[in-house]
Design a protein around this motif. Structure first.
Motif, PDB file in Angstrom:
ATOM      1  N   PHE A   1       0.844  -1.192   0.000  1.00 11.19           N
ATOM      2  CA  PHE A   1       0.000   0.000   0.000  1.00 11.19           C
ATOM      3  C   PHE A   1       0.886   1.251   0.000  1.00 11.19           C
ATOM      4  O   PHE A   1       1.730   1.385   0.895  1.00 11.19           O
ATOM      5  N   PRO A   2       0.719   2.173  -0.945  1.00 11.63           N
ATOM      6  CA  PRO A   2       1.478   3.434  -0.871  1.00 11.63           C
ATOM      7  C   PRO A   2       0.948   4.306   0.263  1.00 11.63           C
ATOM      8  O   PRO A   2      -0.264   4.387   0.492  1.00 11.63           O
ATOM      9  N   ALA A   3       1.864   4.955   0.975  1.00 13.00           N
ATOM     10  CA  ALA A   3       1.480   5.692   2.183  1.00 13.00           C
ATOM     11  C   ALA A   3       0.733   6.978   1.892  1.00 13.00           C
ATOM     12  O   ALA A   3       0.082   7.522   2.783  1.00 13.00           O
ATOM     13  N   ASP A   4       0.785   7.474   0.657  1.00 16.53           N
ATOM     14  CA  ASP A   4       0.158   8.762   0.377  1.00 16.53           C
ATOM     15  C   ASP A   4      -1.346   8.674   0.160  1.00 16.53           C
ATOM     16  O   ASP A   4      -2.024   9.691   0.103  1.00 16.53           O
ATOM     17  N   ARG A   5      -1.904   7.466   0.073  1.00 17.42           N
ATOM     18  CA  ARG A   5      -3.337   7.343  -0.203  1.00 17.42           C
ATOM     19  C   ARG A   5      -4.011   6.258   0.616  1.00 17.42           C
ATOM     20  O   ARG A   5      -5.117   5.834   0.300  1.00 17.42           O
ATOM     21  N   ASN A   6      -3.353   5.807   1.657  1.00 18.11           N
ATOM     22  CA  ASN A   6      -3.923   4.748   2.488  1.00 18.11           C
ATOM     23  C   ASN A   6      -3.813   5.089   3.964  1.00 18.11           C
ATOM     24  O   ASN A   6      -2.830   5.679   4.409  1.00 18.11           O
ATOM     25  N   ARG A   7      -4.847   4.729   4.712  1.00 22.05           N
ATOM     26  CA  ARG A   7      -4.857   4.803   6.165  1.00 22.05           C
ATOM     27  C   ARG A   7      -5.301   3.433   6.672  1.00 22.05           C
ATOM     28  O   ARG A   7      -5.991   2.691   5.972  1.00 22.05           O
ATOM     29  N   PHE A   8      -4.938   3.111   7.910  1.00 27.68           N
ATOM     30  CA  PHE A   8      -5.226   1.786   8.436  1.00 27.68           C
ATOM     31  C   PHE A   8      -5.846   1.890   9.822  1.00 27.68           C
ATOM     32  O   PHE A   8      -5.512   2.787  10.599  1.00 27.68           O
ATOM     33  N   THR A   9      -6.749   0.965  10.113  1.00 30.19           N
ATOM     34  CA  THR A   9      -7.357   0.914  11.432  1.00 30.19           C
ATOM     35  C   THR A   9      -7.375  -0.530  11.902  1.00 30.19           C
ATOM     36  O   THR A   9      -7.497  -1.470  11.092  1.00 30.19           O
ATOM     37  N   ILE A  10      -7.225  -0.715  13.203  1.00 30.79           N
ATOM     38  CA  ILE A  10      -7.297  -2.037  13.819  1.00 30.79           C
ATOM     39  C   ILE A  10      -8.312  -1.971  14.952  1.00 30.79           C
ATOM     40  O   ILE A  10      -8.165  -1.166  15.878  1.00 30.79           O
ATOM     41  N   ASN A  11      -9.339  -2.774  14.876  1.00 31.58           N
ATOM     42  CA  ASN A  11     -10.388  -2.802  15.892  1.00 31.58           C
ATOM     43  C   ASN A  11     -10.108  -3.898  16.911  1.00 31.58           C
ATOM     44  O   ASN A  11      -9.737  -5.013  16.541  1.00 31.58           O
ATOM     45  N   VAL A  12     -10.266  -3.576  18.177  1.00 28.33           N
ATOM     46  CA  VAL A  12     -10.107  -4.552  19.250  1.00 28.33           C
ATOM     47  C   VAL A  12     -11.351  -4.497  20.136  1.00 28.33           C
ATOM     48  O   VAL A  12     -11.729  -3.421  20.611  1.00 28.33           O
ATOM     49  N   GLY A  13     -11.992  -5.635  20.342  1.00 26.15           N
ATOM     50  CA  GLY A  13     -13.193  -5.653  21.165  1.00 26.15           C
ATOM     51  C   GLY A  13     -14.404  -5.094  20.425  1.00 26.15           C
ATOM     52  O   GLY A  13     -14.449  -5.065  19.192  1.00 26.15           O
ATOM     53  N   GLU A  14     -15.383  -4.632  21.169  1.00 23.01           N
ATOM     54  CA  GLU A  14     -16.622  -4.128  20.592  1.00 23.01           C
ATOM     55  C   GLU A  14     -16.472  -2.636  20.290  1.00 23.01           C
ATOM     56  O   GLU A  14     -16.316  -1.820  21.195  1.00 23.01           O
ATOM     57  N   VAL A  15     -16.526  -2.301  19.013  1.00 25.31           N
ATOM     58  CA  VAL A  15     -16.423  -0.911  18.581  1.00 25.31           C
ATOM     59  C   VAL A  15     -17.578  -0.625  17.639  1.00 25.31           C
ATOM     60  O   VAL A  15     -18.121  -1.532  17.004  1.00 25.31           O
ATOM     61  N   PRO A  16     -17.970   0.646  17.519  1.00 19.36           N
ATOM     62  CA  PRO A  16     -19.078   0.984  16.609  1.00 19.36           C
ATOM     63  C   PRO A  16     -18.753   0.585  15.184  1.00 19.36           C
ATOM     64  O   PRO A  16     -17.613   0.708  14.720  1.00 19.36           O
ATOM     65  N   ASP A  17     -19.761   0.106  14.466  1.00 22.14           N
ATOM     66  CA  ASP A  17     -19.606  -0.298  13.075  1.00 22.14           C
ATOM     67  C   ASP A  17     -19.848   0.916  12.195  1.00 22.14           C
ATOM     68  O   ASP A  17     -20.953   1.169  11.733  1.00 22.14           O
ATOM     69  N   GLU A  18     -18.778   1.696  11.979  1.00 23.34           N
ATOM     70  CA  GLU A  18     -18.909   2.904  11.183  1.00 23.34           C
ATOM     71  C   GLU A  18     -17.600   3.179  10.471  1.00 23.34           C
ATOM     72  O   GLU A  18     -16.546   2.694  10.860  1.00 23.34           O
ATOM     73  N   VAL A  19     -17.675   3.978   9.421  1.00 23.32           N
ATOM     74  CA  VAL A  19     -16.496   4.354   8.655  1.00 23.32           C
ATOM     75  C   VAL A  19     -15.963   5.663   9.200  1.00 23.32           C
ATOM     76  O   VAL A  19     -16.699   6.642   9.329  1.00 23.32           O
ATOM     77  N   VAL A  20     -14.670   5.695   9.549  1.00 25.76           N
ATOM     78  CA  VAL A  20     -14.048   6.906  10.061  1.00 25.76           C
ATOM     79  C   VAL A  20     -13.902   7.913   8.937  1.00 25.76           C
ATOM     80  O   VAL A  20     -13.579   7.557   7.808  1.00 25.76           O
ATOM     81  N   ASN A  21     -14.157   9.164   9.249  1.00 20.69           N
ATOM     82  CA  ASN A  21     -13.961  10.233   8.259  1.00 20.69           C
ATOM     83  C   ASN A  21     -12.486  10.287   7.882  1.00 20.69           C
ATOM     84  O   ASN A  21     -11.634  10.565   8.708  1.00 20.69           O
ATOM     85  N   PRO A  22     -12.134   9.992   6.594  1.00 18.68           N
ATOM     86  CA  PRO A  22     -10.727   9.919   6.234  1.00 18.68           C
ATOM     87  C   PRO A  22      -9.989  11.233   6.308  1.00 18.68           C
ATOM     88  O   PRO A  22      -8.777  11.259   6.225  1.00 18.68           O
ATOM     89  N   THR A  23     -10.694  12.354   6.487  1.00 16.79           N
ATOM     90  CA  THR A  23     -10.015  13.624   6.585  1.00 16.79           C
ATOM     91  C   THR A  23      -9.655  13.966   8.022  1.00 16.79           C
ATOM     92  O   THR A  23      -8.908  14.906   8.262  1.00 16.79           O
ATOM     93  N   GLN A  24     -10.155  13.202   8.991  1.00 16.71           N
ATOM     94  CA  GLN A  24      -9.873  13.510  10.378  1.00 16.71           C
ATOM     95  C   GLN A  24      -8.416  13.220  10.693  1.00 16.71           C
ATOM     96  O   GLN A  24      -7.874  12.190  10.331  1.00 16.71           O
ATOM     97  N   GLY A  25      -7.790  14.145  11.378  1.00 15.25           N
ATOM     98  CA  GLY A  25      -6.438  13.918  11.868  1.00 15.25           C
ATOM     99  C   GLY A  25      -5.353  14.071  10.834  1.00 15.25           C
ATOM    100  O   GLY A  25      -4.208  13.771  11.082  1.00 15.25           O
ATOM    101  N   THR A  26      -5.698  14.529   9.599  1.00 15.76           N
ATOM    102  CA  THR A  26      -4.675  14.658   8.587  1.00 15.76           C
ATOM    103  C   THR A  26      -3.978  16.019   8.646  1.00 15.76           C
ATOM    104  O   THR A  26      -2.899  16.171   8.130  1.00 15.76           O
ATOM    105  N   GLY A  27      -4.616  17.024   9.257  1.00 17.96           N
ATOM    106  CA  GLY A  27      -3.982  18.304   9.481  1.00 17.96           C
ATOM    107  C   GLY A  27      -3.604  19.062   8.232  1.00 17.96           C
ATOM    108  O   GLY A  27      -2.929  18.593   7.401  1.00 17.96           O
TER     109      GLY A  27
END
Length: 267
Positions: free
Chosen positions: A241-267
């Motif tokens: 995966f090229p780093a300029d167009r990919n973000r990754f998430t790892i879920n542990v335990g029970e978490v909400p089933d939703e898509v994170v806004n990809p613009t959050q935290g990019t600054g």
């Protein structure tokens, strides 16, 4: 305490880029013009441009100038397994589902199938002898017509000899090889181990992903070894995966089933 002069200039240049005063592909004004406009030295202007370059906002082409980069909407891949399907990032079904949920158009090419001999690394990961015949299935993945990842899966030839004939066919296996091997050979994937590393792209990856040839954009490589109910490895999947167009998430335990806004935290 105010920011250094170069940071103030970089912040203003960033603002002008985001406002599309300079759209993607536009050349920034030459250094002398920026020096005059911002009443700053050449080194200060260059430090400001370096700040923008480090954040992927601009790229300098020797002999031509500095150009505004296209800002790519990142794709979020879930590396952890889905509790119902057992699938995670790198799996065809999961890739299509996640891209669709993020309102993107996913495309995966028909696999290129080859027979290879296991080298030391693949032999160790698949628990076979060096030189054992392996089936490799290589695919390219696109989102909204842009290349986003490469994936190659390796299977011991013994699975084909036992009846898994679709592994050596250049077709997309529906609903995925995990389900196919379970239904055909009774092999149930009960878990997998991911080894993850960040490295510079090779020439093939640089060309496919259309990355800068100076290695400034890294790639993330995952090596996923899948295990059956007897604890034996039966598949190795290498994804890039090229780093300029990919973000990754790892879920542990029970978490909400939703898509994170990809613009959050990019600054």
């Amino acid at each position: 305490m105010p920011d250094p002069k170069y940071r103030q200039i970089a912040a203003d240049l960033h603002r002008r880029i985001k406002s599309e005063e300079w759209p993607a592909g536009t050349q920034l004004p030459p250094e002398p013009r920026l020096e005059e406009e911002y009443k700053a030295s050449r080194n200060t202007i260059r430090d400001a441009v370096k700040w923008l370059t480090a954040r992927g906002l601009v790229s300098t082409q020797p002999g031509r100038g500095t150009f505004v980069n296209e800002q790519i909407k990142p794709f979020i891949t879930t590396l952890s397994a889905d509790q119902e399907t057992g699938l995670g990032g790198g799996e065809g079904v999961a890739f299509t589902r996640e891209a669709t949920l993020q309102l993107m158009a996913p495309v995966t090419t028909v696999p290129r199938v080859e027979i290879q001999q296991a080298d030391d690394e693949k032999a160790q990961e698949l628990g076979v002898e060096v030189g054992t015949s392996l089936v490799s299935r290589h695919q390219q993945r696109f989102i909204d017509d842009r290349p986003y990842s490469l994936q190659t899966s390796f299977y011991p030839m013994s699975l084909v000899e036992r009846g898994g004939l679709q592994l050596i066919q250049a077709i997309s296996i529906e609903p995925g090889t995990v389900a196919y091997l379970r239904e055909t050979l009774g092999i149930k994937q009960v878990g997998y181990r991911d080894m993850i590393r960040v490295r510079p792209p090779n020439d093939t990856e640089t060309n496919f992903f259309m990355l800068p040839d100076d290695g400034s954009v890294a790639v993330l490589e995952t090596r996923r070894t899948a295990y059956d109910s007897d604890g034996k490895p039966f598949r190795l999947t290498v994804s890039v995966f090229p780093a300029d167009r990919n973000r990754f998430t790892i879920n542990v335990g029970e978490v909400p089933d939703e898509v994170v806004n990809p613009t959050q935290g990019t600054g």
